[in-house]
Design a protein around this motif. Structure first.
Motif, short mmCIF file in Angstrom:
data_model
loop_
_atom_site.label_atom_id
_atom_site.label_comp_id
_atom_site.label_asym_id
_atom_site.label_seq_id
_atom_site.Cartn_x
_atom_site.Cartn_y
_atom_site.Cartn_z
N ALA A 1 0.80 -1.26 -0.16
CA ALA A 1 -0.04 0.09 0.17
C ALA A 1 0.98 1.20 -0.10
CB ALA A 1 -0.77 0.01 1.13
N TRP A 2 0.80 1.87 -1.05
CA TRP A 2 1.37 3.17 -1.22
C TRP A 2 0.79 4.55 -0.75
CZ3 TRP A 2 6.80 3.49 -2.88
CH2 TRP A 2 7.06 2.37 -3.62
N ILE A 3 1.60 5.28 0.05
CA ILE A 3 0.72 6.60 0.73
C ILE A 3 1.64 7.83 0.05
CG2 ILE A 3 0.38 7.65 2.89
CD1 ILE A 3 1.27 5.20 4.16
N PHE A 4 0.60 8.66 -0.71
CA PHE A 4 1.08 9.61 -1.27
C PHE A 4 0.23 10.91 -0.70
CE2 PHE A 4 1.58 6.42 -4.45
CZ PHE A 4 3.17 6.36 -4.52
N GLY A 5 1.17 12.05 -0.59
CA GLY A 5 0.67 13.19 0.14
C GLY A 5 0.31 14.61 -0.66
N ALA A 6 -0.22 15.52 -0.14
CA ALA A 6 -0.64 16.64 -0.50
C ALA A 6 0.46 17.38 -1.16
CB ALA A 6 -1.47 17.57 0.59
N GLU A 7 0.12 18.25 -2.20
CA GLU A 7 1.02 19.13 -2.96
C GLU A 7 1.60 19.98 -1.81
OE1 GLU A 7 -2.13 18.96 -3.37
OE2 GLU A 7 -2.57 18.00 -5.54
N GLY A 8 2.78 19.92 -1.77
CA GLY A 8 3.56 21.18 -0.79
C GLY A 8 3.68 20.65 0.56
N LEU A 9 2.62 20.20 1.08
CA LEU A 9 2.67 19.67 2.59
C LEU A 9 3.30 17.95 2.82
CD1 LEU A 9 -0.56 21.05 3.96
CD2 LEU A 9 1.74 22.05 4.14
N GLY A 10 2.94 17.44 1.57
CA GLY A 10 3.34 16.10 1.94
C GLY A 10 2.61 15.28 2.45
N VAL A 11 2.98 13.81 3.11
CA VAL A 11 2.25 13.31 4.03
C VAL A 11 2.26 13.55 5.24
CG1 VAL A 11 1.85 10.59 4.72
CG2 VAL A 11 2.74 11.20 2.36
N ARG A 12 1.12 13.62 6.15
CA ARG A 12 1.15 13.95 7.53
C ARG A 12 1.98 13.04 8.28
NH1 ARG A 12 -4.83 12.88 8.90
NH2 ARG A 12 -4.78 11.56 7.09
N ARG A 13 2.74 13.76 9.24
CA ARG A 13 3.68 13.23 10.40
C ARG A 13 3.21 11.77 10.90
NH1 ARG A 13 8.45 11.67 10.38
NH2 ARG A 13 8.99 13.63 9.60
#
Length: 256
Positions: free
Chosen positions: A204-216
């Motif tokens: 399962a791949w996790i990709f985050g928001a533009e600029g902010l990235g994935v939450r800590r």
């Protein structure tokens, strides 16, 4: 055939609400598709659309004219069609269609793509399209992501929606905790190179928001931290481009 030229027309008003409002789409269970390819993909995977809509000047266009032969249509003036089209240059053909619901439960033993707050509709659609092309069958979207069934996301997805189980407003942290495979997140700190990292499937791949990235908290919960080597002068990639590299590297290994 019915020609609509007035903004006061009841059908046009409803069509505009569907094109612009996620709340209206959820309430009605319908969305708006744009373009022959997307309408064909929907009908092949799900069945007939509810209503076909064509721009007045597009009725005789080659591909559209062939597609519309023998079908009931609603014709909009070109000006009205432009007002609801999800792109600056409308294709000329749109449709109102029922939104498929993800009836299957989230599967914790299959590959997945997890999107954390990805807000750009073009990115969400491209991510779904890339995931489907790589053979992934489920997409898990957190609150804050662009609505998967908005016309712009559908346009960018180019039919991927109809072969994916899409779960919106999902608790990604809960999914990660219960997932029966490897969870991998793209980040920089403490990460291994994509080309050197080792993992066990499913993935399962996790990709985050533009600029902010994935939450800590999601980074901390993931089992594997991945970075894409970038020896060039550019420091980062668009999230959809990064996802394509990761998903197809995983596919390459599976097929090798």
């Amino acid at each position: 055939m019915k020609l609509i030229q007035s903004r006061d027309n009841a059908f046009y008003k409803q069509l505009k609400r569907l094109a612009e409002s996620g709340r209206e789409r959820r309430k009605s269970g319908q969305t708006v598709l744009d373009g022959v390819h997307l309408v064909e993909a929907y009908e092949q995977a799900i069945g007939p659309v509810d209503t076909l809509i064509v721009g007045e000047s597009a009725q005789q266009a080659g591909e559209i004219a062939r597609f519309l032969q023998g079908r009931d249509i609603v014709v909009l003036s070109d000006a009205l069609l432009r007002e609801i089209a999800p792109v600056d240059t409308p294709s000329g053909l749109m449709a109102v269609a029922a939104m498929p619901q993800a009836t299957a439960a989230v599967h914790r033993q299959k590959d997945a793509i997890l999107l954390d707050g990805v807000q750009d509709p073009g990115n969400v659609g491209t991510l779904l399209r890339t995931a489907a092309a790589a053979g992934i069958t489920q997409a898990i979207l957190s609150p804050g992501c662009a609505s998967a069934w908005s016309p712009k996301v559908l346009r960018a997805g180019q039919g991927a929606h109809f072969v994916l189980a899409i779960h919106e407003e999902a608790d990604l942290l809960d999914f990660i905790a219960r997932y029966e495979g490897t969870t991998a997140v793209t980040c920089l700190d403490g990460a291994s190179s994509l080309y050197e990292a080792r993992w066990e499937e499913p993935l399962a791949w996790i990709f985050g928001a533009e600029g902010l990235g994935v939450r800590r908290e999601l980074i901390d919960a993931a089992q594997l931290r991945i970075k894409i080597p970038m020896p060039g002068a550019v420091e980062s990639l668009n999230v959809a481009a990064a996802a394509a590299i990761c998903l197809f590297e995983a596919l390459r290994r599976r097929l090798s």
